[in-house]
Design an enzyme around this catalytic site. Structure first.
Site, PDB file in Angstrom:
ATOM      1  CG  ASP A   1       1.828  -6.473  -9.657  1.00 41.06           C
ATOM      2  OD1 ASP A   1       1.259  -5.409  -9.909  1.00 41.06           O
ATOM      3  OD2 ASP A   1       1.294  -7.412  -9.025  1.00 41.06           O
ATOM      4  CG  LEU A   2       2.630  -2.667  -4.377  1.00 46.16           C
ATOM      5  CD1 LEU A   2       4.019  -2.614  -3.748  1.00 46.16           C
ATOM      6  CD2 LEU A   2       1.934  -1.321  -4.189  1.00 46.16           C
ATOM      7  CG  ASP A   3      -1.721  -4.252  -4.469  1.00 45.48           C
ATOM      8  OD1 ASP A   3      -1.206  -3.971  -3.384  1.00 45.48           O
ATOM      9  OD2 ASP A   3      -2.445  -3.472  -5.098  1.00 45.48           O
TER      10      ASP A   3
ATOM     11  CB  THR B   1      -2.068  -5.017  -0.525  1.00 48.37           C
ATOM     12  OG1 THR B   1      -1.359  -5.229  -1.729  1.00 48.37           O
ATOM     13  CG2 THR B   1      -1.234  -4.207   0.427  1.00 48.37           C
TER      14      THR B   1
ATOM     15  CE  LYS C   1       0.011  -4.056 -13.880  1.00 53.02           C
ATOM     16  NZ  LYS C   1       0.324  -4.552 -12.520  1.00 53.02           N
TER      17      LYS C   1
ATOM     18  CE  LYS D   1      -5.026 -12.468  -6.052  1.00 50.64           C
ATOM     19  NZ  LYS D   1      -4.368 -13.766  -5.887  1.00 50.64           N
TER      20      LYS D   1
ATOM     21  CB  SER E   1       1.783  -1.085  -8.965  1.00 52.96           C
ATOM     22  OG  SER E   1       0.576  -1.136  -8.246  1.00 52.96           O
ATOM     23  CB  ALA E   2      -3.184  -1.550 -11.446  1.00 56.42           C
TER      24      ALA E   2
ATOM     25  CD  GLU F   1       1.421  -8.284 -12.893  1.00 54.92           C
ATOM     26  OE1 GLU F   1       0.684  -9.004 -12.211  1.00 54.92           O
ATOM     27  OE2 GLU F   1       1.251  -7.057 -12.988  1.00 54.92           O
ATOM     28  CG  ASP F   2      -0.312 -10.854  -8.169  1.00 54.56           C
ATOM     29  OD1 ASP F   2      -0.119  -9.815  -8.842  1.00 54.56           O
ATOM     30  OD2 ASP F   2      -1.232 -10.960  -7.347  1.00 54.56           O
TER      31      ASP F   2
HETATM   32  P1  B16 Z   1      -5.781   0.984  -5.677  1.00 56.80           P
HETATM   33  P2  B16 Z   1      -1.073  -4.275  -8.627  1.00 56.80           P
HETATM   34  C1  B16 Z   1      -3.631  -3.567  -8.187  1.00 56.80           C
HETATM   35  O1  B16 Z   1      -2.266  -3.531  -7.845  1.00 56.80           O
HETATM   36  C2  B16 Z   1      -4.368  -4.637  -7.398  1.00 56.80           C
HETATM   37  O2  B16 Z   1      -3.960  -5.929  -7.781  1.00 56.80           O
HETATM   38  C3  B16 Z   1      -5.844  -4.510  -7.637  1.00 56.80           C
HETATM   39  O3  B16 Z   1      -6.552  -5.465  -6.892  1.00 56.80           O
HETATM   40  C4  B16 Z   1      -6.300  -3.085  -7.274  1.00 56.80           C
HETATM   41  O4  B16 Z   1      -7.680  -2.911  -7.546  1.00 56.80           O
HETATM   42  C5  B16 Z   1      -5.475  -2.079  -8.086  1.00 56.80           C
HETATM   43  O5  B16 Z   1      -4.103  -2.272  -7.824  1.00 56.80           O
HETATM   44  C6  B16 Z   1      -5.843  -0.649  -7.754  1.00 56.80           C
HETATM   45  O6  B16 Z   1      -5.435  -0.375  -6.455  1.00 56.80           O
HETATM   46  O7  B16 Z   1      -7.231   0.929  -5.318  1.00 56.80           O
HETATM   47  O8  B16 Z   1      -4.854   0.941  -4.498  1.00 56.80           O
HETATM   48  O9  B16 Z   1      -5.472   2.126  -6.617  1.00 56.80           O
HETATM   49  O10 B16 Z   1      -1.322  -5.732  -8.446  1.00 56.80           O
HETATM   50  O11 B16 Z   1      -1.133  -3.810 -10.074  1.00 56.80           O
HETATM   51  O12 B16 Z   1       0.131  -3.769  -7.894  1.00 56.80           O
HETATM   52 MG    MG Z   2      -0.610  -7.767  -8.502  1.00 59.48          MG
END
Ligand code: B16
Ligand code: MG
Length: 219
Positions: free
Chosen positions: A10-12, A18, A146, A46, A115-116, A170-171
């Site tokens: 996962d990224l964030d 972030t 997710k 998240k 990542s989302a 994943e977090d």
């Molecule tokens: P964006 P992940 C997610 O990333 C974040 O955890 C979530 O807080 C955020 O709303 C989502 O990405 C969308 O991000 O606005 O940059 O498209 O944790 O799945 O890497």
């Molecule tokens: Mg995350």
């Protein structure tokens, strides 16, 4: 030769912190609407898509809005979020991540991003770790958020590994659930009480040693 495993990150909150920038950007929107938005509320966002995140915030304040207005807030939020990323560099990679990526590469394992976020690629570029990834699946590639396992299933497919041979870091609770639904090995990064559904838990990557990685590689 033993089959290579697919390691999906996962990224964030896993590779970079972030979440604090997402929080500040959403907080600005929430404040302008007089909606109380705390760090605790931020936990609800998240791993959740941008569109769903806005809906959660509006629900918190019982605010109803037209699609046109929502679209404006989504653009505004992303512009604000991107402004925090301008100066981003490798110093924002969370502790222990690079040594784990190096170890997996040195052992010829496959690495993907799941990542989302729709901002994933620029973040990987800015932090200088794009070249570690054999596949990148992000918010631009999926239609189901997710805990739907779509993002991880596509990542495994792109790595040419079966879900059984994939490991997800994943977090978020939703992300751990997605990995479990996909029949992948789930590794929670963060608070083990929050992420109790994960098969393995670590506070952060500095607690992940080579013996654990070898165990996953040899599984
Ligand atoms: P964006 P992940 C997610 O990333 C974040 O955890 C979530 O807080 C955020 O709303 C989502 O990405 C969308 O991000 O606005 O940059 O498209 O944790 O799945 O890497
Ligand atoms: Mg995350």
């Amino acid at each position: 030769m033993k089959k290579k495993k697919g390691f999906i990150f996962d990224l964030d909150g896993v590779i970079v912190d972030t979440a604090k920038y997402h929080y500040l950007a959403w907080k600005k929107i929430a404040d302008s609407l007089n909606i109380e938005f705390t760090h605790e509320h931020n936990e609800l966002l998240k791993g959740v898509s941008r569109v769903r995140s806005l809906d959660i915030i509006l629900e918190l304040g019982s605010v109803e809005a037209s699609q046109e207005q929502k679209d404006q807030w989504l653009v505004q939020k992303n512009e604000e979020y991107l402004s925090y990323l301008v100066d981003m560099d490798q110093s924002e990679i969370l502790p222990g991540v690079v040594p784990v990526l190096d170890y997996l590469k040195a052992n010829e394992q496959l690495i993907a991003l799941g990542s989302a976020s729709k901002n994933a690629r620029p973040i990987l570029e800015k932090t200088g770790i794009l070249s570690y990834f054999d596949a990148i699946v992000d918010g631009n590639d999926v239609s189901n958020a997710k805990p739907d396992p779509e993002v991880f299933l596509i990542a495994a497919q792109q790595l040419n590994t079966s879900p059984n041979d994939a490991i997800v870091f994943e977090d978020s609770v939703a992300g751990i659930q997605a990995a479990n639904i996909a029949n992948m090995t789930s590794v929670g990064i963060g608070d083990a009480t929050v992420l109790h559904e994960a098969q393995h838990n670590f506070k952060d990557f500095t607690f992940i040693g080579t013996s654990f990685l070898n165990e996953l590689i040899e599984k």
